[in-house]
Write an enzyme that holds these catalytic residues in place. Structure first.
Site, PDB file in Angstrom:
ATOM      1  N   SER A 109       0.856  -1.199   0.000  1.00  0.00           N
ATOM      2  CA  SER A 109       0.000   0.000   0.000  1.00  0.00           C
ATOM      3  C   SER A 109       0.888   1.244   0.000  1.00  0.00           C
ATOM      4  O   SER A 109       2.076   1.146   0.337  1.00  0.00           O
ATOM      5  CB  SER A 109      -0.870  -0.002   1.267  1.00  0.00           C
ATOM      6  N   TYR A 151      -3.008  -0.247  10.419  1.00  0.00           N
ATOM      7  CA  TYR A 151      -2.969  -0.669   9.010  1.00  0.00           C
ATOM      8  C   TYR A 151      -1.608  -0.302   8.412  1.00  0.00           C
ATOM      9  O   TYR A 151      -0.980  -1.090   7.704  1.00  0.00           O
ATOM     10  CB  TYR A 151      -4.106   0.008   8.246  1.00  0.00           C
TER      11      TYR A 151
HETATM   12  P1  NDP Z   1     -11.968  -5.492  -0.456  1.00  0.00           P
HETATM   13  O1  NDP Z   1     -12.459  -5.292   0.934  1.00  0.00           O
HETATM   14  O2  NDP Z   1     -12.732  -4.909  -1.589  1.00  0.00           O
HETATM   15  O3  NDP Z   1     -11.766  -7.068  -0.732  1.00  0.00           O
HETATM   16  C1  NDP Z   1     -11.085  -7.863   0.193  1.00  0.00           C
HETATM   17  C2  NDP Z   1     -11.141  -9.300  -0.265  1.00  0.00           C
HETATM   18  O4  NDP Z   1     -10.404 -10.099   0.680  1.00  0.00           O
HETATM   19  C3  NDP Z   1     -12.546  -9.885  -0.327  1.00  0.00           C
HETATM   20  O5  NDP Z   1     -12.613 -10.686  -1.489  1.00  0.00           O
HETATM   21  C4  NDP Z   1     -12.648 -10.754   0.929  1.00  0.00           C
HETATM   22  O6  NDP Z   1     -13.518 -11.846   0.671  1.00  0.00           O
HETATM   23  C5  NDP Z   1     -11.194 -11.208   1.096  1.00  0.00           C
HETATM   24  N1  NDP Z   1     -10.801 -11.541   2.464  1.00  0.00           N
HETATM   25  C6  NDP Z   1     -10.846 -10.744   3.562  1.00  0.00           C
HETATM   26  N2  NDP Z   1     -10.408 -11.412   4.644  1.00  0.00           N
HETATM   27  C7  NDP Z   1     -10.045 -12.651   4.209  1.00  0.00           C
HETATM   28  C8  NDP Z   1      -9.514 -13.802   4.856  1.00  0.00           C
HETATM   29  N3  NDP Z   1      -9.257 -13.811   6.167  1.00  0.00           N
HETATM   30  N4  NDP Z   1      -9.271 -14.912   4.099  1.00  0.00           N
HETATM   31  C9  NDP Z   1      -9.517 -14.927   2.778  1.00  0.00           C
HETATM   32  N5  NDP Z   1     -10.016 -13.849   2.109  1.00  0.00           N
HETATM   33  C10 NDP Z   1     -10.288 -12.742   2.822  1.00  0.00           C
HETATM   34  O7  NDP Z   1     -10.457  -4.936  -0.457  1.00  0.00           O
HETATM   35  P2  NDP Z   1      -9.602  -4.235  -1.634  1.00  0.00           P
HETATM   36  O8  NDP Z   1      -9.813  -4.925  -2.909  1.00  0.00           O
HETATM   37  O9  NDP Z   1      -9.782  -2.777  -1.558  1.00  0.00           O
HETATM   38  O10 NDP Z   1      -8.124  -4.509  -1.089  1.00  0.00           O
HETATM   39  C11 NDP Z   1      -7.393  -5.644  -1.475  1.00  0.00           C
HETATM   40  C12 NDP Z   1      -5.965  -5.479  -0.968  1.00  0.00           C
HETATM   41  O11 NDP Z   1      -5.405  -4.271  -1.470  1.00  0.00           O
HETATM   42  C13 NDP Z   1      -5.853  -5.396   0.553  1.00  0.00           C
HETATM   43  O12 NDP Z   1      -4.672  -6.046   0.977  1.00  0.00           O
HETATM   44  C14 NDP Z   1      -5.759  -3.904   0.806  1.00  0.00           C
HETATM   45  O13 NDP Z   1      -5.103  -3.611   2.011  1.00  0.00           O
HETATM   46  C15 NDP Z   1      -4.927  -3.480  -0.391  1.00  0.00           C
HETATM   47  N6  NDP Z   1      -5.009  -2.086  -0.755  1.00  0.00           N
HETATM   48  C16 NDP Z   1      -6.206  -1.529  -1.153  1.00  0.00           C
HETATM   49  C17 NDP Z   1      -6.244  -0.211  -1.548  1.00  0.00           C
HETATM   50  C18 NDP Z   1      -7.487   0.423  -2.069  1.00  0.00           C
HETATM   51  O14 NDP Z   1      -7.430   1.615  -2.439  1.00  0.00           O
HETATM   52  N7  NDP Z   1      -8.606  -0.257  -2.154  1.00  0.00           N
HETATM   53  C19 NDP Z   1      -5.046   0.644  -1.491  1.00  0.00           C
HETATM   54  C20 NDP Z   1      -3.862  -0.040  -1.050  1.00  0.00           C
HETATM   55  C21 NDP Z   1      -3.861  -1.353  -0.706  1.00  0.00           C
HETATM   56  P3  NDP Z   1     -14.348 -12.616   1.822  1.00  0.00           P
HETATM   57  O15 NDP Z   1     -14.830 -11.539   2.788  1.00  0.00           O
HETATM   58  O16 NDP Z   1     -15.452 -13.318   1.092  1.00  0.00           O
HETATM   59  O17 NDP Z   1     -13.397 -13.562   2.466  1.00  0.00           O
END
Ligand code: NDP
Length: 251
Positions: A142, A155
């Protein structure tokens, strides 16, 4: 016609947390570059719905915070003759609160989901990659790997750790033929950021703070992921690639 160096045909890519948001976009991009993708998430129905839109996609449901579950899922997949050539450690969560009021339980959950998961799934997959003498690991870091912002200190700590774990993975595993790199996204339009997108003050601040003057679109992360997964990046190791519209370059 695209350059053959970027062709991922014949490779299998596991993307954690790929049922929505960035993970889903990265899975789509890898599939469009020729890879067979494997969608992970905790919720089978949501993962299957996400996989349905990607030709040839499979689903591997497990909680990335569960060391034994990750190991069993990956070992089972490999034993079924499905080697994982590319791993994208994407699953992650956010929790926003002033640090002085931050719940200890939320801090622990962030550590488990954002950092320990990279170790759990990374180790489970790398054991097989090391035996084959090749593999690609891409961790989603990030801008908070480099910078803090009010209300998200835990975070920020987790994403700093993802950056250094990436360097550690590269240091231990490059000699076994693996490359381990990170993509550090800026601010993207995903459900994780729904509250920020709905906040007019934050939206205006972000557009002013970002040299590109806008939020990122998840498709704009696909090129970096395809590059790091491809032969074009064969000597790129331990790198953190910021895809952030210039935020970390500027004050
Ligand atoms: P979302 O919240 O949109 O999606 C997160 C995904 O992770 C979901 O598919 C969820 O599915 C899954 N997930 C969460 N916990 C678990 C777990 N314990 N085991 C397996 N799957 C899990 O997040 P983003 O797409 O925004 O973010 C994705 C990554 O990118 C993260 O690491 C975030 O920190 C990083 N990021 C995002 C940014 C942004 O601007 N959006 C910026 C910088 C970094 P389910 O709940 O069904 O398990």
């Amino acid at each position: 016609m695209s350059h053959p160096m970027f062709d991922l045909t014949g490779r299998r890519a596991l993307v954690t947390g790929a049922s929505q948001g960035i993970g889903h976009a990265l899975a789509r991009g890898l599939a469009e570059a020729g890879a067979q993708v494997v969608i992970n998430g905790r919720d089978r129905a949501r993962a299957e719905a996400a996989a349905a839109g990607i030709p040839g996609a499979e689903v591997l449901v497990f909680d990335v915070t569960d060391h034994e579950a990750a190991r069993a899922a990956v070992d089972g997949f490999e034993a079924a003759g499905k080697p994982i050539d590319i791993l994208v450690n994407n699953a992650g969560i956010q929790h926003r609160a002033p640090l002085q009021d931050f719940p200890a339980e939320a801090f622990e959950r962030l550590l488990q989901t954002n950092v320990a998961s990279v170790f759990h799934v990374g180790q489970a997959v790398a054991r097989h990659m090391i035996a084959r003498g090749r593999g690609r690991i891409i961790n989603i870091a990030s801008v908070q790997t480099a910078l803090a912002r009010p209300g998200i200190a835990p975070y920020t700590a987790t994403k700093g750790a993802v950056g250094n774990l990436t360097k550690g993975m590269a240091t231990d595993w490059a000699r076994h033929g693996l490359t381990c790199n990170a993509i550090a996204p800026g601010y993207f339009e995903t459900p994780l950021n729904a509250a920020l997108m709905a906040d007019a003050e934050f939206d205006a601040w972000l557009k002013k703070r970002t040299p590109a003057g806008r939020w990122g679109k998840v498709e704009e992360l696909q090129g970096a992921c395809i590059f790091l997964a491809s032969d074009a990046a064969s000597f790129v190791n331990g790198h953190i690639l910021y895809v952030d519209g210039g935020i970390t370059a500027s004050l």
